[in-house]
Scaffold this motif. Structure first.
Motif, mmCIF file in Angstrom:
data_model
loop_
_atom_site.group_PDB
_atom_site.id
_atom_site.type_symbol
_atom_site.label_atom_id
_atom_site.label_comp_id
_atom_site.label_asym_id
_atom_site.label_seq_id
_atom_site.Cartn_x
_atom_site.Cartn_y
_atom_site.Cartn_z
ATOM 1 N N PHE A 157 0.819 -1.216 0.000
ATOM 2 C CA PHE A 157 0.000 0.000 0.000
ATOM 3 C C PHE A 157 0.850 1.263 0.000
ATOM 4 C CE2 PHE A 157 -2.139 3.432 2.281
ATOM 5 C CZ PHE A 157 -3.248 3.613 1.459
ATOM 6 N N ARG A 158 1.810 1.358 0.927
ATOM 7 C CA ARG A 158 2.643 2.564 1.009
ATOM 8 C C ARG A 158 3.497 2.742 -0.248
ATOM 9 N NH1 ARG A 158 3.227 4.816 6.302
ATOM 10 N NH2 ARG A 158 4.612 6.344 5.369
ATOM 11 N N GLU A 159 3.997 1.639 -0.786
ATOM 12 C CA GLU A 159 4.778 1.721 -2.029
ATOM 13 C C GLU A 159 3.924 2.293 -3.163
ATOM 14 O OE1 GLU A 159 7.976 1.185 -2.735
ATOM 15 O OE2 GLU A 159 8.432 0.629 -0.669
ATOM 16 N N ASN A 160 2.696 1.818 -3.261
ATOM 17 C CA ASN A 160 1.814 2.294 -4.328
ATOM 18 C C ASN A 160 1.415 3.751 -4.113
ATOM 19 O OD1 ASN A 160 1.985 -0.203 -5.559
ATOM 20 N ND2 ASN A 160 0.090 -0.958 -4.665
ATOM 21 N N GLU A 161 1.247 4.155 -2.858
ATOM 22 C CA GLU A 161 0.942 5.560 -2.575
ATOM 23 C C GLU A 161 2.126 6.457 -2.960
ATOM 24 O OE1 GLU A 161 -2.093 7.052 -1.239
ATOM 25 O OE2 GLU A 161 -2.663 5.124 -2.112
ATOM 26 N N LYS A 162 3.333 5.970 -2.700
ATOM 27 C CA LYS A 162 4.530 6.728 -3.112
ATOM 28 C C LYS A 162 4.588 6.853 -4.633
ATOM 29 C CE LYS A 162 7.319 5.218 0.829
ATOM 30 N NZ LYS A 162 8.411 4.323 1.251
ATOM 31 N N LEU A 163 4.190 5.803 -5.316
ATOM 32 C CA LEU A 163 4.145 5.844 -6.771
ATOM 33 C C LEU A 163 3.182 6.927 -7.250
ATOM 34 C CD1 LEU A 163 4.615 4.848 -9.675
ATOM 35 C CD2 LEU A 163 2.880 3.070 -9.229
ATOM 36 N N VAL A 164 2.004 6.975 -6.662
ATOM 37 C CA VAL A 164 1.024 7.997 -7.052
ATOM 38 C C VAL A 164 1.587 9.393 -6.794
ATOM 39 C CG1 VAL A 164 -1.295 8.929 -6.626
ATOM 40 C CG2 VAL A 164 -0.948 6.450 -6.737
ATOM 41 N N ASP A 165 2.281 9.557 -5.671
ATOM 42 C CA ASP A 165 2.920 10.855 -5.382
ATOM 43 C C ASP A 165 3.912 11.231 -6.486
ATOM 44 O OD1 ASP A 165 1.538 11.091 -2.973
ATOM 45 O OD2 ASP A 165 3.205 10.336 -1.761
ATOM 46 N N VAL A 166 4.733 10.265 -6.891
ATOM 47 C CA VAL A 166 5.737 10.506 -7.931
ATOM 48 C C VAL A 166 5.053 10.870 -9.250
ATOM 49 C CG1 VAL A 166 7.495 9.380 -9.384
ATOM 50 C CG2 VAL A 166 7.539 9.075 -6.902
ATOM 51 N N LEU A 167 3.993 10.157 -9.594
ATOM 52 C CA LEU A 167 3.281 10.427 -10.848
ATOM 53 C C LEU A 167 2.614 11.799 -10.824
ATOM 54 C CD1 LEU A 167 1.630 6.944 -11.525
ATOM 55 C CD2 LEU A 167 3.695 7.887 -12.584
ATOM 56 N N ARG A 187 -3.657 14.450 -7.831
ATOM 57 C CA ARG A 187 -3.308 13.157 -7.249
ATOM 58 C C ARG A 187 -4.479 12.183 -7.235
ATOM 59 N NH1 ARG A 187 -2.843 9.782 -3.146
ATOM 60 N NH2 ARG A 187 -0.763 8.995 -2.604
ATOM 61 N N THR A 188 -5.655 12.661 -6.840
ATOM 62 C CA THR A 188 -6.835 11.795 -6.735
ATOM 63 C C THR A 188 -7.198 11.197 -8.084
ATOM 64 O OG1 THR A 188 -7.662 13.110 -4.892
ATOM 65 C CG2 THR A 188 -9.265 11.714 -6.026
ATOM 66 N N GLN A 189 -7.218 12.028 -9.111
ATOM 67 C CA GLN A 189 -7.602 11.529 -10.428
ATOM 68 C C GLN A 189 -6.506 10.674 -11.060
ATOM 69 O OE1 GLN A 189 -9.868 13.841 -13.130
ATOM 70 N NE2 GLN A 189 -10.633 15.216 -11.545
ATOM 71 N N LYS A 191 -4.499 8.739 -9.367
ATOM 72 C CA LYS A 191 -4.622 7.440 -8.679
ATOM 73 C C LYS A 191 -5.765 6.632 -9.291
ATOM 74 C CE LYS A 191 -5.108 5.361 -4.098
ATOM 75 N NZ LYS A 191 -5.173 5.620 -2.651
ATOM 76 N N ARG A 192 -6.874 7.280 -9.558
ATOM 77 C CA ARG A 192 -8.024 6.600 -10.161
ATOM 78 C C ARG A 192 -7.657 6.076 -11.556
ATOM 79 N NH1 ARG A 192 -11.913 10.698 -9.887
ATOM 80 N NH2 ARG A 192 -12.034 10.238 -7.679
ATOM 81 N N TRP A 193 -6.964 6.906 -12.349
ATOM 82 C CA TRP A 193 -6.516 6.510 -13.694
ATOM 83 C C TRP A 193 -5.591 5.286 -13.620
ATOM 84 C CZ3 TRP A 193 -1.170 7.133 -14.573
ATOM 85 C CH2 TRP A 193 -0.720 6.894 -15.870
ATOM 86 N N LEU A 194 -4.650 5.315 -12.687
ATOM 87 C CA LEU A 194 -3.712 4.209 -12.542
ATOM 88 C C LEU A 194 -4.428 2.924 -12.145
ATOM 89 C CD1 LEU A 194 -0.722 3.271 -12.470
ATOM 90 C CD2 LEU A 194 -0.719 3.875 -10.023
ATOM 91 N N GLN A 195 -5.258 2.987 -11.121
ATOM 92 C CA GLN A 195 -5.921 1.786 -10.615
ATOM 93 C C GLN A 195 -6.890 1.184 -11.631
ATOM 94 O OE1 GLN A 195 -7.451 3.203 -6.825
ATOM 95 N NE2 GLN A 195 -5.649 2.435 -5.761
ATOM 96 N N ALA A 196 -7.457 2.013 -12.480
ATOM 97 C CA ALA A 196 -8.396 1.509 -13.478
ATOM 98 C C ALA A 196 -7.696 0.846 -14.652
ATOM 99 C CB ALA A 196 -9.266 2.654 -13.989
#
Length: 198
Positions: A157-167, A187-189, A191-196
């Motif tokens: 989870f934390r690794e993926n959150e760091k990824l979203v921060d970087v993106l 960031r919110t959108q 993250k949504r784009w990545l997860q989808a």
């Protein structure tokens, strides 16, 4: 200037694919699995979870060299991108979620054409899904018990959150995110784009 492309696949799905590919080659060149986890993919994930812990900041620490047994390190995308971004201008990066390209269709053609534009060359783009090194395996939810999927995703989870921060930071500074049409650096959108799509 060099264009740096990064294709991101959901970490557990990437590891499953990697495990079956390694198995097909008898694990000869795959130290991450060979060292610990050759019985089954389920056993590999169980071993990885059992050897992991959380450090004082709440980030995961995995047993083994180069970031963990079972090729966990290769799924820590945020760390890799951050390191490359220290050496290259952020605007040189194009990040592509795996499914947007690998599943074919209009999104694949659009990504291919855009890469051609960036590279100033004609690419023979097709909307056809093209797969190589394919090794049959069950769907993830049939290969792993729900508690293993949940346990591994908790560790990541934390690794993926760091990824979203970087993106998000990268996008605000010129990084291209294939198929993303939301607000710059949101960031919110992102993250949504990545997860989808990964």
């Amino acid at each position: 200037r060099i264009t740096m492309g990064a294709m991101l696949r959901e970490p557990l799905a990437r590891m499953q694919s990697s495990w079956y590919h390694a198995q097909a080659e008898k694990f000869d060149e795959y130290w991450g699995f060979r060292d610990c986890c050759t019985n089954s993919f389920s056993d590999a994930i169980s071993t990885i979870i059992a050897g992991a812990s959380f450090n004082e900041t709440g980030s995961s620490r995995f047993k083994g060299h180069l970031g963990g047994e079972g090729s966990v390190w290769a799924s820590m995308y945020g760390r890799h991108l951050r390191a490359y971004m220290k050496e290259f201008n952020v605007s040189q990066f194009v990040v592509v979620p795996y499914k947007l390209y690998s599943h074919g269709g209009e999104s694949k053609t659009a990504i291919c054409n855009r890469l051609g534009e960036r590279l100033h060359m004609h690419l023979n783009c097709s909307d056809e899904a093209y797969k190589v090194n394919v090794h049959s395996h069950p769907p993830l939810n049939k290969d792993l018990a729900p508690e293993l999927i949940k346990g591994f995703r908790k560790l990541m989870f934390r690794e993926n959150e760091k990824l979203v921060d970087v993106l998000a930071r990268g996008h605000s500074q010129g990084m291209e995110l294939a198929g993303y049409d939301g607000p710059k650096g949101n960031r919110t959108q992102i993250k949504r784009w990545l997860q989808a799509n990964w």
